[in-house]
Motif scaffolding. Structure first.
Motif, PDB file in Angstrom:
ATOM      1  N   GLN A 480       0.574  -1.047   0.007  1.00  0.00           N
ATOM      2  CA  GLN A 480      -0.283   0.001  -0.167  1.00  0.00           C
ATOM      3  C   GLN A 480       0.644   0.987  -0.190  1.00  0.00           C
ATOM      4  O   GLN A 480       2.158   1.425   0.354  1.00  0.00           O
ATOM      5  CB  GLN A 480      -0.807  -0.042   0.868  1.00  0.00           C
ATOM      6  N   LEU A 481       0.637   2.619  -0.691  1.00  0.00           N
ATOM      7  CA  LEU A 481       1.198   4.026  -0.336  1.00  0.00           C
ATOM      8  C   LEU A 481       0.156   4.767  -0.883  1.00  0.00           C
ATOM      9  O   LEU A 481      -0.748   4.414  -0.705  1.00  0.00           O
ATOM     10  CB  LEU A 481       1.657   3.249  -2.143  1.00  0.00           C
ATOM     11  N   SER A 482       1.013   5.773  -0.653  1.00  0.00           N
ATOM     12  CA  SER A 482       0.253   7.012  -0.907  1.00  0.00           C
ATOM     13  C   SER A 482       1.296   8.313  -1.886  1.00  0.00           C
ATOM     14  O   SER A 482       2.113   7.518  -2.185  1.00  0.00           O
ATOM     15  CB  SER A 482       0.136   7.913   0.904  1.00  0.00           C
ATOM     16  N   MET A 483       0.503   9.047  -1.939  1.00  0.00           N
ATOM     17  CA  MET A 483       1.139  10.200  -2.575  1.00  0.00           C
ATOM     18  C   MET A 483       3.116  10.353  -2.518  1.00  0.00           C
ATOM     19  O   MET A 483       3.640  10.278  -4.584  1.00  0.00           O
ATOM     20  CB  MET A 483       0.453  11.398  -3.207  1.00  0.00           C
ATOM     21  N   ASP A 484       3.148  10.356  -1.301  1.00  0.00           N
ATOM     22  CA  ASP A 484       4.998  10.553  -1.540  1.00  0.00           C
ATOM     23  C   ASP A 484       5.432   9.067  -1.631  1.00  0.00           C
ATOM     24  O   ASP A 484       7.073   9.528  -1.444  1.00  0.00           O
ATOM     25  CB  ASP A 484       4.795  11.070   0.075  1.00  0.00           C
ATOM     26  N   ARG A 485       4.396   8.242  -1.922  1.00  0.00           N
ATOM     27  CA  ARG A 485       5.936   7.037  -2.176  1.00  0.00           C
ATOM     28  C   ARG A 485       5.723   6.345  -3.881  1.00  0.00           C
ATOM     29  O   ARG A 485       5.943   5.351  -4.273  1.00  0.00           O
ATOM     30  CB  ARG A 485       5.310   6.210  -1.140  1.00  0.00           C
ATOM     31  N   LEU A 486       5.299   7.399  -4.295  1.00  0.00           N
ATOM     32  CA  LEU A 486       4.774   6.495  -5.609  1.00  0.00           C
ATOM     33  C   LEU A 486       5.676   6.890  -6.440  1.00  0.00           C
ATOM     34  O   LEU A 486       6.208   5.310  -7.240  1.00  0.00           O
ATOM     35  CB  LEU A 486       4.589   8.602  -6.460  1.00  0.00           C
ATOM     36  N   GLN A 487       7.134   7.375  -6.778  1.00  0.00           N
ATOM     37  CA  GLN A 487       8.617   7.028  -6.935  1.00  0.00           C
ATOM     38  C   GLN A 487       8.854   5.837  -7.107  1.00  0.00           C
ATOM     39  O   GLN A 487       9.330   5.322  -8.036  1.00  0.00           O
ATOM     40  CB  GLN A 487       9.744   8.189  -6.444  1.00  0.00           C
ATOM     41  N   MET A 488       8.569   4.905  -6.072  1.00  0.00           N
ATOM     42  CA  MET A 488       9.041   3.517  -5.213  1.00  0.00           C
ATOM     43  C   MET A 488       8.483   2.648  -6.189  1.00  0.00           C
ATOM     44  O   MET A 488       9.471   1.494  -6.583  1.00  0.00           O
ATOM     45  CB  MET A 488       8.572   2.962  -4.279  1.00  0.00           C
ATOM     46  N   LEU A 502      -1.799  -3.264  -5.429  1.00  0.00           N
ATOM     47  CA  LEU A 502      -1.276  -2.221  -4.753  1.00  0.00           C
ATOM     48  C   LEU A 502      -2.287  -1.359  -4.124  1.00  0.00           C
ATOM     49  O   LEU A 502      -3.706  -1.244  -5.232  1.00  0.00           O
ATOM     50  CB  LEU A 502      -0.190  -1.549  -5.755  1.00  0.00           C
ATOM     51  N   ALA A 503      -2.965  -1.076  -2.796  1.00  0.00           N
ATOM     52  CA  ALA A 503      -3.906   0.068  -2.276  1.00  0.00           C
ATOM     53  C   ALA A 503      -3.550   1.393  -2.284  1.00  0.00           C
ATOM     54  O   ALA A 503      -2.374   1.366  -1.913  1.00  0.00           O
ATOM     55  CB  ALA A 503      -3.965  -0.113  -1.255  1.00  0.00           C
ATOM     56  N   LEU A 504      -3.506   2.869  -3.323  1.00  0.00           N
ATOM     57  CA  LEU A 504      -3.411   4.002  -3.246  1.00  0.00           C
ATOM     58  C   LEU A 504      -4.030   4.812  -1.903  1.00  0.00           C
ATOM     59  O   LEU A 504      -4.796   4.784  -3.040  1.00  0.00           O
ATOM     60  CB  LEU A 504      -3.215   4.379  -4.324  1.00  0.00           C
ATOM     61  N   TYR A 505      -4.058   5.143  -1.531  1.00  0.00           N
ATOM     62  CA  TYR A 505      -4.616   5.656  -0.302  1.00  0.00           C
ATOM     63  C   TYR A 505      -4.210   7.406  -1.066  1.00  0.00           C
ATOM     64  O   TYR A 505      -3.618   8.082  -0.901  1.00  0.00           O
ATOM     65  CB  TYR A 505      -4.074   5.971   0.691  1.00  0.00           C
ATOM     66  N   LEU A 506      -5.179   7.480  -1.657  1.00  0.00           N
ATOM     67  CA  LEU A 506      -5.321   9.597  -2.323  1.00  0.00           C
ATOM     68  C   LEU A 506      -6.670  10.454  -2.959  1.00  0.00           C
ATOM     69  O   LEU A 506      -8.016   9.586  -2.163  1.00  0.00           O
ATOM     70  CB  LEU A 506      -5.185   8.847  -3.899  1.00  0.00           C
ATOM     71  N   SER A 507      -6.343  10.878  -3.044  1.00  0.00           N
ATOM     72  CA  SER A 507      -8.131  12.419  -3.012  1.00  0.00           C
ATOM     73  C   SER A 507      -8.189  12.029  -4.846  1.00  0.00           C
ATOM     74  O   SER A 507      -7.089  11.320  -5.341  1.00  0.00           O
ATOM     75  CB  SER A 507      -7.618  13.502  -3.049  1.00  0.00           C
ATOM     76  N   ASP A 508      -9.069  13.021  -4.431  1.00  0.00           N
ATOM     77  CA  ASP A 508      -9.173  12.745  -6.357  1.00  0.00           C
ATOM     78  C   ASP A 508      -9.245  13.156  -7.500  1.00  0.00           C
ATOM     79  O   ASP A 508      -8.457  12.710  -7.884  1.00  0.00           O
ATOM     80  CB  ASP A 508     -10.965  13.126  -6.518  1.00  0.00           C
ATOM     81  N   ALA A 509      -8.571  14.141  -6.874  1.00  0.00           N
ATOM     82  CA  ALA A 509      -7.193  14.696  -7.699  1.00  0.00           C
ATOM     83  C   ALA A 509      -6.481  14.532  -7.683  1.00  0.00           C
ATOM     84  O   ALA A 509      -5.361  13.726  -8.849  1.00  0.00           O
ATOM     85  CB  ALA A 509      -6.500  16.834  -7.402  1.00  0.00           C
ATOM     86  N   PRO A 543      -5.742   5.332   7.072  1.00  0.00           N
ATOM     87  CA  PRO A 543      -5.681   3.422   7.270  1.00  0.00           C
ATOM     88  C   PRO A 543      -5.030   2.202   6.435  1.00  0.00           C
ATOM     89  O   PRO A 543      -5.422   1.541   5.812  1.00  0.00           O
ATOM     90  CB  PRO A 543      -7.202   3.692   6.266  1.00  0.00           C
ATOM     91  N   VAL A 544      -4.099   2.694   7.355  1.00  0.00           N
ATOM     92  CA  VAL A 544      -2.687   1.448   6.699  1.00  0.00           C
ATOM     93  C   VAL A 544      -3.058  -0.199   6.573  1.00  0.00           C
ATOM     94  O   VAL A 544      -3.515  -0.439   4.942  1.00  0.00           O
ATOM     95  CB  VAL A 544      -1.290   1.742   7.719  1.00  0.00           C
ATOM     96  N   ASN A 545      -4.180  -0.927   7.651  1.00  0.00           N
ATOM     97  CA  ASN A 545      -4.870  -2.243   7.359  1.00  0.00           C
ATOM     98  C   ASN A 545      -5.934  -1.682   6.329  1.00  0.00           C
ATOM     99  O   ASN A 545      -6.207  -3.056   5.904  1.00  0.00           O
ATOM    100  CB  ASN A 545      -4.754  -1.950   8.487  1.00  0.00           C
ATOM    101  N   LEU A 546      -6.549  -1.168   6.226  1.00  0.00           N
ATOM    102  CA  LEU A 546      -7.962  -0.709   5.090  1.00  0.00           C
ATOM    103  C   LEU A 546      -7.241  -1.273   3.992  1.00  0.00           C
ATOM    104  O   LEU A 546      -7.512  -1.880   3.846  1.00  0.00           O
ATOM    105  CB  LEU A 546      -8.460  -0.265   5.223  1.00  0.00           C
ATOM    106  N   LEU A 547      -6.203  -0.348   3.933  1.00  0.00           N
ATOM    107  CA  LEU A 547      -4.881  -0.160   2.830  1.00  0.00           C
ATOM    108  C   LEU A 547      -5.051  -1.714   2.233  1.00  0.00           C
ATOM    109  O   LEU A 547      -5.336  -2.704   1.267  1.00  0.00           O
ATOM    110  CB  LEU A 547      -4.517   0.405   2.369  1.00  0.00           C
ATOM    111  N   ARG A 548      -4.174  -2.953   2.773  1.00  0.00           N
ATOM    112  CA  ARG A 548      -3.467  -4.033   3.314  1.00  0.00           C
ATOM    113  C   ARG A 548      -4.422  -4.396   2.375  1.00  0.00           C
ATOM    114  O   ARG A 548      -4.302  -5.520   1.688  1.00  0.00           O
ATOM    115  CB  ARG A 548      -2.528  -4.167   4.565  1.00  0.00           C
ATOM    116  N   ASN A 549      -5.553  -4.568   3.138  1.00  0.00           N
ATOM    117  CA  ASN A 549      -7.188  -5.757   2.903  1.00  0.00           C
ATOM    118  C   ASN A 549      -7.516  -5.114   2.218  1.00  0.00           C
ATOM    119  O   ASN A 549      -8.097  -6.324   1.422  1.00  0.00           O
ATOM    120  CB  ASN A 549      -8.301  -5.226   4.914  1.00  0.00           C
ATOM    121  N   VAL A 550      -7.898  -3.907   1.491  1.00  0.00           N
ATOM    122  CA  VAL A 550      -8.557  -3.758   0.062  1.00  0.00           C
ATOM    123  C   VAL A 550      -6.954  -4.555  -0.771  1.00  0.00           C
ATOM    124  O   VAL A 550      -7.502  -5.313  -1.888  1.00  0.00           O
ATOM    125  CB  VAL A 550      -8.084  -2.560  -0.331  1.00  0.00           C
TER     126      VAL A 550
END
Length: 757
Positions: A480-488, A502-509, A543-550
Motif C-alpha cells: 500500500q502507498l500514498s502519493m509521497d511514495r509513488l516514486q517507488m 497495490l492499494a493507493l490512498y489518494l484524493s480524487d485530484a 488507514p494502513v490496515n484497510l489499505l492492506r486488506n483492499v
C-alpha cells in the motif's frame, strides 16, 4: 374559469407595474450620466477579457444595472405568463413550488418550435400547468459500460449527474464482468443516499448483436443499446440512455421532464448529429448509412420503453439492420447507424431534442451553434476517439468543466435528499448504529471511528490482465502507498516480475495525477499484471490496515507476499518464493515464509545481486539489519546470525512485537483495522497468524532492502503527540483482550508479554 384566469392576470400585471416601473425609471435616470459597457453574457464571449481591465469604480454600477435588467426581464416574463390553475396542493401559497422542480423555462430560447407555437397560437388554455418532475420521482438512467477505461470514465459522468441532481436516481448498468466488479465495489463503498444500482450481464446479450459487423472502436458493446427494451425490467416505462463520455452541466431532471413533450407515436428523444457524417460529403466515395437529414446522435437518448415494446422495436431494428447490411456490409458508428436507418423509414418515432442536450465535441462539428451563453450548456459529449484533444473554439472551457468533475471529491456527493422516503439501506443503518454507540468524549474516539469509516474504493483503476500459473505456486506482491511514495513503483516493478496488488490512498485530484504519472511511465505501462486499487481519502488517519486488506482482497494467486512499498525485493525473489511453495509443501501446511529485511541509509545503493554480496555490504556497514538501531524487537526473532550461514529453511518462534515480512496463503486472516497510522499494524497481524498456528519459517537465500525516505506524517504524529501514543497503547490492550476471548487458553501469552512499542 378562463375569464377568471384572464382577470387575475390583468390584476397581477397592474399591481406589479405600479410597484416596479417607478423604481426602474428612477434607476435608469440616475444612471443616465454614466457610459457603461454591456457585460459579456458568457466566459465564452471573446469580449470577456474586457472585464479584467475595467475600472474598479464602474464594476458596482455595472452589476446593479445587470441585476436591474435581469429583474426587469423576469418581471416582464412573469407578467406575460398565465397564473396556475388552483389545485388541492396549492392552498398553502408556495407549498407546491417547494415540492416540485419547475421546468417551464427549461427549453426557452433554444429553438423548441413546438413549445413556441403552442404559446403563440393560443390553442391550449392559458391555465394549463407546465410539466414538472416531482422531487421524489425516481429518474432512471441506463449506461453500457465495459472494461477498465470505460469504468473509470463513467465515474466522471456519475459525479456530474450527482452534483446537480435533486431527485432519487436508479442506474441500470449493462456491463461485462470487469466493469461489474469495479462499479459494484465503487457504489457499495460510495454509499450515496437515494441512489439505486442494477447490473445486467452484457455477455448474455452478445448473441443478440454479435451477428452485426461493426467497425466502431466501441466494439460489440457499442451495439447493446439496441436491446435495452429486452434487457431492462419489463415494468420500466422510460429511461435516459447515456454514453460513458458524457458530462452533465445541469440537473438531469430537466431532461427527464422532456418525456412530457412526446406526442403521438414518438418514442425516441434524440439530438441532431452535429457533424456532416450522414450527409456523405466528408471524403470521396464516403457512403454512410441512411439517415433523416443530418441524422441523430445516440450519445443521449430518451427511450419510452413501454411504447417501443408495443411497436415491436426488436423486430423493427433487426429487419432494418438485415436489409441495410446487404449493401453496407458493416456499421461504422455502431448502434447509431441502425437507429438512424430505422428513423429514416419511420420519422414519426423521433422527438428532436434541442441540441444543447448533446453538445458533440468531435472535430469539425456544428456544436458552437448549440450555445451562446454558459447557461445554455446542458450536456457535453466527448464523442471522438481523441476525447479531450478535439478542436473546438471553446475546448479549454469544456475541458476545465470536465476536469472539475474528474477531480471533484466524491465524498461530498453523499448528501441526503430530504423529504423523500427511500428504501432502507441496512449497511448504512448498521454503520450509523455502530457509530452512535461510540463515546464521543472518549479521548480515542477518532481512532475508534476510523475503524468503521467506509472509504470509497475504485479497484482496478488501470487495465489489469493476468492469469495465475496453473501449477498453483503463483505469488502476488501486496503493498500500500500514498502519493509521497509513488516514486517507488518503477523500482519495485523492475525487482519483481510477478503480479502485484497495490492499494493507493489518494484524493480524487491525486488519483488523476497518478493516472498521468502511470500513463507517462514506460515501465508501468509495459506491465499489465499490476492491479492499482484507489482508496479515496477520508478522515484524519492513514488507514494502513484497510489499505492492506483492499490489496489482499484483489489477489487472484494462491499465495501472497505481504510487503511494504519502501522495500525492494531481491532480484529473482518471485521465482524463489514459487519454488519454496513446492519445497516446503505450502499447499498442505500452514506456514508463513519469512523474508529477512535489511536497510540502507544511502539513497544510491549498488543493490546486491546475491546473498554473498549482501553479506559483504553488511560487513562494510553499507547495509544493516532492518531497524536494528531503533526497533530491534521487530525483527530479532528472524535470527540474522543464523541466517548468515544458513543453507536450508529454519523455523523460528513468535516473540512479542515480531513483525516480519512474510509469504502466506491467500486465505490468511485480514489485518486489524483498529490500528491506523503508525504503530502495531503489522505486529497485530503476525500475532493473529501465530494464534492460528501458522509456522514461521525463514528462507535462507531470500532478502529485501528498505530504501531511505523522509519520515511519514503519521510517525511524526506518533513521536510528537502524547495522546496518540496513549491511544495506541489502549488499542493494543483491547486487541490482546480480544485475542484472549477468541483463542482462549492458547492466547494467554499475548496478555502476559511485555509490549513497549
Amino acid at each position: 374559469m378562463l375569464g377568471m384566469c384572464r382577470g387575475r392576470r390583468k390584476f397581477v400585471a397592474a399591481s406589479l407595474a405600479l410597484i416596479f416601473i417607478p423604481a426602474l425609471t428612477w434607476l435608469y435616470l440616475s444612471s443616465a450620466n454614466f457610459t457603461v459597457k454591456p457585460l459579456p453574457l458568457s466566459p465564452l464571449d471573446p469580449q470577456s477579457s474586457v472585464l479584467i481591465g475595467a475600472a474598479a469604480e464602474h464594476q458596482d454600477l455595472e452589476l446593479q444595472l445587470r441585476d436591474a435588467e435581469e429583474h426587469n426581464h423576469a418581471l416582464r416574463r412573469e407578467i406575460s405568463l398565465p397564473p396556475r390553475v388552483p389545485t388541492h396542493s396549492s392552498h398553502h401559497g408556495n407549498s407546491r413550488q417547494g415540492n416540485q422542480l419547475h421546468t417551464h423555462s427549461t427549453e426557452e430560447g433554444t429553438g423548441d418550435s413546438e413549445a413556441k407555437k403552442g404559446v403563440a397560437s393560443g390553442n391550449s388554455s392559458d391555465c394549463v400547468p407546465q410539466p414538472v418532475v416531482n422531487k421524489c420521482e425516481t429518474i432512471h438512467i441506463a449506461i453500457v459500460c465495459a472494461g477498465y477505461n470505460a469504468s473509470r470514465d463513467v465515474v466522471t459522468l456519475v459525479k456530474s449527474v450527482l452534483f446537480h441532481r435533486r431527485n432519487p436516481l436508479h442506474f441500470h448498468f449493462i456491463t461485462d464482468s470487469i466493469a461489474r466488479k469495479i462499479l459494484a465495489d465503487l457504489f457499495h463503498t460510495w454509499m450515496v443516499p437515494a441512489v439505486h444500482v442494477n447490473f445486467y450481464d452484457a455477455d448474455e446479450l452478445k448473441s443478440e448483436v454479435s451477428w452485426i459487423p461493426n467497425k466502431h472502436y466501441s466494439g460489440i458493446y457499442g451495439l447493446m443499446k439496441l436491446v435495452l427494451t429486452k434487457t431492462l425490467p419489463s415494468d420500466l416505462q422510460k429511461v435516459i440512455v447515456l454514453d460513458t463520455d458524457i458530462t452533465f452541466a445541469t440537473d438531469i431532471a430537466e431532461l427527464w421532464v422532456v418525456f412530457h413533450k412526446f406526442k403521438g407515436q414518438q418514442v425516441l428523444g434524440l439530438v441532431e448529429n452535429q457533424s456532416d457524417w450522414y450527409l456523405g460529403n466528408l471524403w470521396k466515395n464516403h457512403r454512410p448509412w441512411p439517415a433523416l437529414g443530418r441524422g441523430f446522435n445516440t450519445g443521449v437518448i430518451l427511450l419510452l420503453l413501454d411504447r417501443l415494446r408495443k411497436l415491436k422495436w426488436e423486430q423493427m431494428w433487426r429487419l432494418t439492420a438485415e436489409r441495410e447490411l446487404m449493401s453496407m456490409l458493416s456499421t461504422s458508428l455502431a448502434d447509431q447507424d441502425i437507429f438512424n436507418a430505422v428513423i429514416k423509414q419511420n420519422p414519426f418515432l423521433v422527438h428532436q431534442l434541442p441540441c444543447f442536450w448533446n453538445v458533440q465535441l468531435s472535430d469539425h462539428t456544428r456544436s458552437e451553434k448549440c450555445y451562446k451563453d454558459v447557461s445554455d450548456l446542458k450536456v457535453i459529449h466527448w464523442n471522438s476517439p481523441k476525447k479531450l484533444r478535439v478542436k473546438n473554439k471553446h475546448v479549454e472551457f469544456f475541458r476545465n468543466l470536465y476536469l472539475t468533475f474528474l477531480e471533484y471529491d466524491g465524498n461530498l456527493l453523499r448528501r441526503e435528499l430530504f423529504g423523500c422516503p427511500s428504501e432502507t439501506d441496512h449497511n448504512s443503518e448498521n454503520l450509523q448504529k455502530t457509530l452512535s454507540e461510540l463515546d464521543e468524549d472518549d479521548p480515542c474516539y477518532e481512532f475508534r471511528r476510523e475503524r468503521f469509516t467506509v472509504h470509497r474504493t475504485h479497484v482496478y483503476f488501470l487495465h489489469y490482465e493476468y492469469e495465475p500459473a496453473l501449477d498453483n505456486t503463483d505469488v502476488t506482491l501486496v503493498a500500500q502507498l500514498s502519493m509521497d511514495r509513488l516514486q517507488m513503483l518503477e523500482a519495485i516493478c523492475k525487482h519483481w516480475e510477478g503480479p502485484i496488488s497495490l492499494a493507493l490512498y489518494l484524493s480524487d485530484a491525486e488519483a488523476q495525477q497518478f493516472l498521468r504519472y502511470a500513463q507517462g511511465s514506460e515501465v508501468l505501462m509495459s506491465r499489465s499484471n499490476v492491479g492499482y486499487h484507489i482508496v479515496y481519502k477520508e478522515g484524519q488517519f492513514y488507514p494502513v490496515n484497510l489499505l492492506r486488506n483492499v490489496a489482499m482482497g484483489q489477489v487472484n494467486t494462491p499465495y501472497m507476499f505481504l510487503s511494504d512499498i519502501d522495500f525492494l525485493p531481491m532480484y529473482g525473489l518471485y521465482e524463489y518464493l514459487r519454488k519454496s511453495v513446492v519445497q516446503l509443501d505450502m499447499g498442505n501446511t500452514k506456514k508463513a515464509l519469512v523474508v529477512p529485511a535489511f536497510e540502507t541509509l544511502r539513497y544510491r545503493l549498488s543493490f546486491p545481486k546475491s546473498k554473498a554480496e549482501l553479506l559483504s555490504q553488511l560487513d562494510m556497514g553499507t547495509l544493516f539489519t532492518f531497524r536494528y538501531h531503533v526497533w530491534t524487537k521487530g525483527h530479532a526473532p528472524t535470527d540474522f546470525a543464523k541466517w548468515r550461514t544458513a543453507t536450508t529453511p529454519y523455523r523460528v518462534q513468535w516473540e512479542a512485537d515480531f513483525e516480519p515480512y512474510v509469504m502466506v496463503r491467500r486465505e490468511c486472516p485480514e489485518y486489524d483495522r483498529r490500528f491506523v497510522g503508525f504503530g502495531w499494524n503489522k505486529v497485530a497481524h503476525i500475532m493473529e497468524l501465530d494464534a492460528q498456528e501458522y509456522e514461521f519459517v525463514v528462507l535462507p537465500n531470500a532478502y529485501m532492502i528498505h530504501m531511505p525516505h523522509a519520515p511519514s506524517f503519521d510517525i511524526t504524529k506518533f513521536r510528537s503527540n502524547k495522546q496518540y501514543r496513549a491511544c495506541l497503547k489502549t488499542l493494543k490492550e483491547e486487541f490482546q483482550q480480544n485475542m484472549s476471548r477468541r483463542y482462549g487458553f492458547a492466547a494467554l501469552k499475548y496478555m502476559t508479554v511485555d509490549n513497549n512499542s
